[in-house]
Design a protein around this motif. Structure first.
Motif, PDB file in Angstrom:
ATOM      1  N   PRO A  65      86.814 -46.918 -16.355  1.00 44.81           N
ATOM      2  CA  PRO A  65      86.760 -46.008 -16.965  1.00 44.81           C
ATOM      3  C   PRO A  65      84.850 -45.291 -16.408  1.00 44.81           C
ATOM      4  CG  PRO A  65      87.572 -46.670 -18.424  1.00 44.81           C
ATOM      5  CD  PRO A  65      87.516 -46.919 -17.866  1.00 44.81           C
ATOM      6  N   GLN A  66      84.472 -46.167 -15.898  1.00 45.98           N
ATOM      7  CA  GLN A  66      82.679 -46.344 -15.957  1.00 45.98           C
ATOM      8  C   GLN A  66      82.186 -46.567 -14.399  1.00 45.98           C
ATOM      9  OE1 GLN A  66      84.473 -48.794 -17.709  1.00 45.98           O
ATOM     10  NE2 GLN A  66      83.171 -51.085 -16.334  1.00 45.98           N
ATOM     11  N   CYS A  67      83.375 -46.368 -13.839  1.00 46.91           N
ATOM     12  CA  CYS A  67      84.010 -45.921 -12.629  1.00 46.91           C
ATOM     13  C   CYS A  67      83.600 -44.835 -11.805  1.00 46.91           C
ATOM     14  CB  CYS A  67      84.616 -47.115 -11.083  1.00 46.91           C
ATOM     15  SG  CYS A  67      83.753 -48.697 -11.668  1.00 46.91           S
ATOM     16  N   ARG A  68      82.744 -43.916 -11.731  1.00 45.67           N
ATOM     17  CA  ARG A  68      82.324 -42.361 -11.817  1.00 45.67           C
ATOM     18  C   ARG A  68      82.310 -41.831 -10.298  1.00 45.67           C
ATOM     19  NH1 ARG A  68      83.875 -39.284 -15.894  1.00 45.67           N
ATOM     20  NH2 ARG A  68      82.578 -37.675 -15.392  1.00 45.67           N
ATOM     21  N   ASP A  69      82.045 -42.834  -9.478  1.00 45.70           N
ATOM     22  CA  ASP A  69      81.985 -42.610  -7.933  1.00 45.70           C
ATOM     23  C   ASP A  69      82.949 -43.680  -7.174  1.00 45.70           C
ATOM     24  OD1 ASP A  69      80.350 -41.488  -8.695  1.00 45.70           O
ATOM     25  OD2 ASP A  69      78.794 -41.706  -7.407  1.00 45.70           O
ATOM     26  N   VAL A  70      84.185 -42.905  -6.784  1.00 46.91           N
ATOM     27  CA  VAL A  70      85.056 -43.829  -6.371  1.00 46.91           C
ATOM     28  C   VAL A  70      85.101 -43.301  -4.654  1.00 46.91           C
ATOM     29  CG1 VAL A  70      86.213 -44.806  -8.218  1.00 46.91           C
ATOM     30  CG2 VAL A  70      86.990 -42.556  -6.763  1.00 46.91           C
ATOM     31  N   LEU A  71      86.246 -44.144  -4.128  1.00 54.56           N
ATOM     32  CA  LEU A  71      86.352 -43.646  -2.665  1.00 54.56           C
ATOM     33  C   LEU A  71      88.126 -43.774  -3.016  1.00 54.56           C
ATOM     34  CD1 LEU A  71      84.139 -44.270   0.452  1.00 54.56           C
ATOM     35  CD2 LEU A  71      84.929 -42.611  -0.391  1.00 54.56           C
ATOM     36  N   ALA A  72      89.194 -43.015  -2.371  1.00 55.33           N
ATOM     37  CA  ALA A  72      90.923 -43.244  -2.843  1.00 55.33           C
ATOM     38  C   ALA A  72      90.759 -43.269  -1.730  1.00 55.33           C
ATOM     39  CB  ALA A  72      91.319 -42.894  -4.296  1.00 55.33           C
ATOM     40  N   PHE A  73      91.386 -44.341  -1.113  1.00 58.16           N
ATOM     41  CA  PHE A  73      91.780 -44.456   0.306  1.00 58.16           C
ATOM     42  C   PHE A  73      93.458 -43.641   0.507  1.00 58.16           C
ATOM     43  CE2 PHE A  73      88.223 -46.156   0.858  1.00 58.16           C
ATOM     44  CZ  PHE A  73      88.311 -46.637   2.669  1.00 58.16           C
ATOM     45  N   ASP A  74      94.186 -42.862   1.567  1.00 58.62           N
ATOM     46  CA  ASP A  74      95.181 -42.839   1.800  1.00 58.62           C
ATOM     47  C   ASP A  74      95.553 -44.252   1.990  1.00 58.62           C
ATOM     48  OD1 ASP A  74      97.913 -41.973   2.179  1.00 58.62           O
ATOM     49  OD2 ASP A  74      96.963 -39.886   3.354  1.00 58.62           O
ATOM     50  N   ILE A  75      96.674 -44.648   1.851  1.00 58.79           N
ATOM     51  CA  ILE A  75      96.877 -46.023   2.464  1.00 58.79           C
ATOM     52  C   ILE A  75      98.436 -46.100   3.160  1.00 58.79           C
ATOM     53  CG2 ILE A  75      95.629 -47.637   0.851  1.00 58.79           C
ATOM     54  CD1 ILE A  75      98.551 -48.419  -1.238  1.00 58.79           C
TER      55      ILE A  75
ATOM     56  N   ALA B 171      89.656 -41.413   2.969  1.00 57.20           N
ATOM     57  CA  ALA B 171      89.167 -41.864   1.980  1.00 57.20           C
ATOM     58  C   ALA B 171      89.670 -40.098   1.548  1.00 57.20           C
ATOM     59  CB  ALA B 171      88.312 -42.618   1.396  1.00 57.20           C
ATOM     60  N   ALA B 172      89.373 -39.877   0.300  1.00 59.17           N
ATOM     61  CA  ALA B 172      89.083 -38.729  -1.143  1.00 59.17           C
ATOM     62  C   ALA B 172      87.901 -38.943  -1.691  1.00 59.17           C
ATOM     63  CB  ALA B 172      90.668 -38.476  -2.229  1.00 59.17           C
ATOM     64  N   ARG B 173      86.903 -38.556  -1.817  1.00 55.85           N
ATOM     65  CA  ARG B 173      85.543 -39.333  -2.174  1.00 55.85           C
ATOM     66  C   ARG B 173      85.280 -38.110  -3.642  1.00 55.85           C
ATOM     67  NH1 ARG B 173      82.153 -37.205   1.210  1.00 55.85           N
ATOM     68  NH2 ARG B 173      82.206 -34.943   0.298  1.00 55.85           N
ATOM     69  N   VAL B 174      85.196 -38.993  -4.818  1.00 59.00           N
ATOM     70  CA  VAL B 174      84.977 -38.623  -6.078  1.00 59.00           C
ATOM     71  C   VAL B 174      83.555 -38.963  -6.227  1.00 59.00           C
ATOM     72  CG1 VAL B 174      86.253 -38.997  -8.305  1.00 59.00           C
ATOM     73  CG2 VAL B 174      87.268 -39.257  -6.376  1.00 59.00           C
ATOM     74  N   VAL B 175      82.881 -37.861  -7.110  1.00 58.65           N
ATOM     75  CA  VAL B 175      81.329 -37.998  -7.102  1.00 58.65           C
ATOM     76  C   VAL B 175      81.568 -37.909  -8.625  1.00 58.65           C
ATOM     77  CG1 VAL B 175      78.636 -37.268  -6.834  1.00 58.65           C
ATOM     78  CG2 VAL B 175      81.336 -37.701  -5.250  1.00 58.65           C
TER      79      VAL B 175
ATOM     80  N   GLY C 183      83.400 -38.240 -11.592  1.00 64.40           N
ATOM     81  CA  GLY C 183      84.764 -38.390 -11.775  1.00 64.40           C
ATOM     82  C   GLY C 183      85.117 -37.240 -11.655  1.00 64.40           C
ATOM     83  N   LYS C 184      84.707 -36.169 -10.499  1.00 61.93           N
ATOM     84  CA  LYS C 184      85.135 -34.965  -9.882  1.00 61.93           C
ATOM     85  C   LYS C 184      85.781 -35.122  -8.345  1.00 61.93           C
ATOM     86  CE  LYS C 184      83.065 -32.094 -13.162  1.00 61.93           C
ATOM     87  NZ  LYS C 184      81.555 -33.095 -13.452  1.00 61.93           N
ATOM     88  N   PHE C 185      86.474 -34.942  -7.667  1.00 61.78           N
ATOM     89  CA  PHE C 185      86.933 -34.569  -6.465  1.00 61.78           C
ATOM     90  C   PHE C 185      85.717 -33.309  -5.662  1.00 61.78           C
ATOM     91  CE2 PHE C 185      89.034 -32.497  -2.837  1.00 61.78           C
ATOM     92  CZ  PHE C 185      88.755 -34.083  -1.944  1.00 61.78           C
ATOM     93  N   ASP C 186      84.929 -34.637  -4.703  1.00 61.84           N
ATOM     94  CA  ASP C 186      84.177 -33.820  -4.255  1.00 61.84           C
ATOM     95  C   ASP C 186      84.225 -33.459  -2.399  1.00 61.84           C
ATOM     96  OD1 ASP C 186      81.183 -33.448  -4.154  1.00 61.84           O
ATOM     97  OD2 ASP C 186      81.324 -35.063  -2.553  1.00 61.84           O
ATOM     98  N   GLY C 187      85.432 -34.114  -2.270  1.00 59.77           N
ATOM     99  CA  GLY C 187      85.927 -34.186  -0.378  1.00 59.77           C
ATOM    100  C   GLY C 187      87.008 -34.897   0.129  1.00 59.77           C
ATOM    101  N   ALA C 188      86.465 -34.871   1.088  1.00 54.89           N
ATOM    102  CA  ALA C 188      87.710 -36.679   2.227  1.00 54.89           C
ATOM    103  C   ALA C 188      86.138 -36.969   3.660  1.00 54.89           C
ATOM    104  CB  ALA C 188      88.822 -35.816   2.369  1.00 54.89           C
ATOM    105  N   ILE C 189      86.565 -38.319   3.253  1.00 53.44           N
ATOM    106  CA  ILE C 189      85.802 -38.601   4.690  1.00 53.44           C
ATOM    107  C   ILE C 189      86.545 -39.495   4.854  1.00 53.44           C
ATOM    108  CG2 ILE C 189      83.851 -40.477   4.861  1.00 53.44           C
ATOM    109  CD1 ILE C 189      82.694 -40.438   2.380  1.00 53.44           C
TER     110      ILE C 189
END
Length: 121
Positions: free
Chosen positions: A28-38, A58-62, A64-70
């Motif tokens: 939960p403490q990881c608030r900035d993540v890239l979640a890849f479409d695999i 990848a969906a970009r989460v900044v 804890g909130k969705f911020d876009g895609a890369i």
């Protein structure tokens, strides 16, 4: 996700909610993540504007909130993360600002919450 007592459920622990199971993926403490479409895509993923082929998206989460895609061009995933996208599906932002592939979270073993553990009402 929290249990019925309001405590954060540890990562990769299955929590039964009536007839469905849920779990926290990662920390939960990881608030900035890239979640890849695999999932494999057919036809290949391409930029609608220029036609460039993407190796991954990848969906970009900044914070804890969705911020876009890369979109990642071929070869850029290994170059940036040091591993192939087939060995991870989430990257987290390090305190230095860089990204780290969480290969330790890839294909995790899920364990069910024990008696009196993380059950939701």
């Amino acid at each position: 996700m929290v249990d019925s007592a309001g405590h954060v459920v540890p990562p990769f622990v299955l929590v039964r909610d009536h007839d469905q199971y849920h779990w926290n993926y990662g920390e939960p403490q990881c608030r900035d993540v890239l979640a890849f479409d695999i999932d494999p895509h057919e036809p290949e993923m391409r930029c609608a504007s220029c036609g460039a082929l993407f190796e991954g998206i990848a969906a970009r989460v900044v914070d804890g909130k969705f911020d876009g895609a890369i979109g990642f061009l071929p070869g850029s995933i290994v170059q940036q993360f040091g591993v192939d996208v087939s060995s991870f599906d989430v990257a987290v932002r390090e305190p230095t600002g860089g990204w780290r592939a969480r290969t330790d979270w890839f294909n995790p073993i899920l364990t069910e919450a024990g008696q009196g553990g993380a059950e939701r009402d």
